[in-house]
Motif scaffolding. Structure first.
Motif, short mmCIF file in Angstrom:
data_model
loop_
_atom_site.label_atom_id
_atom_site.label_comp_id
_atom_site.label_asym_id
_atom_site.label_seq_id
_atom_site.Cartn_x
_atom_site.Cartn_y
_atom_site.Cartn_z
N ILE A 142 0.81 -1.16 -0.08
CA ILE A 142 -0.05 -0.06 -0.18
C ILE A 142 0.94 1.34 0.17
N GLY A 143 0.60 2.17 -0.99
CA GLY A 143 1.21 3.53 -0.84
C GLY A 143 0.17 4.70 -0.43
N PHE A 144 0.93 5.38 0.29
CA PHE A 144 -0.28 6.40 0.79
C PHE A 144 0.18 7.78 0.40
N ILE A 145 -0.67 8.70 -0.12
CA ILE A 145 -0.13 9.98 -0.60
C ILE A 145 -0.85 11.06 0.33
N PHE A 146 -0.44 11.98 1.03
CA PHE A 146 -1.12 12.91 1.95
C PHE A 146 -1.28 14.18 1.31
N ALA B 299 -4.67 8.29 -1.85
CA ALA B 299 -4.33 9.52 -1.98
C ALA B 299 -5.35 10.40 -1.36
N ASP B 300 -5.11 11.31 -0.16
CA ASP B 300 -6.05 11.97 0.48
C ASP B 300 -5.79 13.48 -0.02
N GLU B 301 -6.82 14.15 -0.57
CA GLU B 301 -6.70 15.30 -1.30
C GLU B 301 -5.34 15.43 -1.93
N PRO B 302 -4.80 14.67 -2.82
CA PRO B 302 -3.30 14.94 -3.20
C PRO B 302 -3.13 16.27 -4.15
#
Ligand code: ADP
Ligand code: MG
Length: 227
Positions: free
Chosen positions: A86-90, A166-169
């Motif tokens: 899993i890759g997460f983008i904040f 991605a959270d509001e990237p």
């Protein structure tokens, strides 16, 4: 990756207040989809994405990733599971200020059993792909917002995860940088990654093949007009 979410609930309890952030949320995401999650501020989007990214556990309900229950893992198990998958983008990039860009991007590879030469190559490739190779030795604060977000994306994809969240990237980017970030996410999706993104932007949502609308912790509508 395939995600199955069944009757998911999340309640935050502090001393005197109880917040029902997610209330009976159910949906399935098929492998290789690009999903946009939308809805007003405070409706539970980040809470949902954090649970999908195994950054937090739900209070109730089930979450299956590729058929495996993952809603009740201990924090250390979640960390291990996330690695390489899993890759997460904040929205706020979340780069580590004390590390240069190269070391930030290396982070997800640190605990993977890959030869160190290959790790270095992967980091260099990820930086080149994101157009930030010339900033490898710089520190996050020395980069523009767009460059920091690209570094954060490089970090999210360096371990080649099957699921990118991605959270509001594009939330902290100007229109041009936002568009470039969306093109990159779209490219990753075309290469086979499952992508789930929270956004407030109608433009960004057009990249998704499905939109899930949340209101007050519940799904009010899912649109998949492009499927
Ligand atoms: P969104 O991302 O859609 O703006 P959030 O998922 O961040 O919304 O928050 C949903 C609700 O849960 C809000 O009412 C928020 O105040 C509450 N909330 C989120 N995180 C916490 C937390 N760690 N502790 C207590 N309440 C929280
Ligand atoms: Mg949020």
């Amino acid at each position: 990756m395939e995600l199955q979410i069944k009757n998911l609930r999340k309640i935050f309890r502090t001393d005197s207040v109880e917040t029902v952030a997610l209330n009976d949320v159910s949906f399935t995401v098929t492998d290789g989809s690009f999903v946009a999650i939308m809805g007003p501020s405070g409706c539970g989007k980040s809470t949902l994405l954090n649970i999908l990214g195994l950054l937090d556990n739900p209070t109730g309900g089930q979450y299956l990733l590729d058929g495996e229950r993952v809603d009740n893992l201990k924090e250390s198990q979640r960390t291990r599971y996330r690695r390489g998958r899993i890759g997460f983008i904040f929205q706020s990039f979340n780069l580590i200020e004390e590390m240069n860009i190269r070391d930030n991007i290396m982070l997800p590879l640190n605990n993977l059993s890959i030869p160190s030469e290959e790790k270095k190559e992967r980091v260099e490739m990820a930086m080149k792909r994101m157009g930030i190779a010339h900033r490898a030795n710089h520190y996050p604060s020395q980069l523009s917002g767009g460059q920091q977000q690209r570094a954060a994306i490089a970090r999210a994809i360096v371990a080649r995860p099957g699921l990118i969240l991605a959270d509001e990237p594009t939330g902290n980017l100007d229109s041009k940088n936002g568009l470039e970030v969306m093109e990159l996410l779209s490219e990753l999706h075309r290469e086979g990654s499952t992508v789930i993104m929270v956004t407030h932007s109608q433009r960004d949502a057009t990249y998704a093949d499905r939109i899930i609308n949340l209101f007050d912790g519940s799904i009010v509508e899912t649109l998949n007009d492009r499927l």
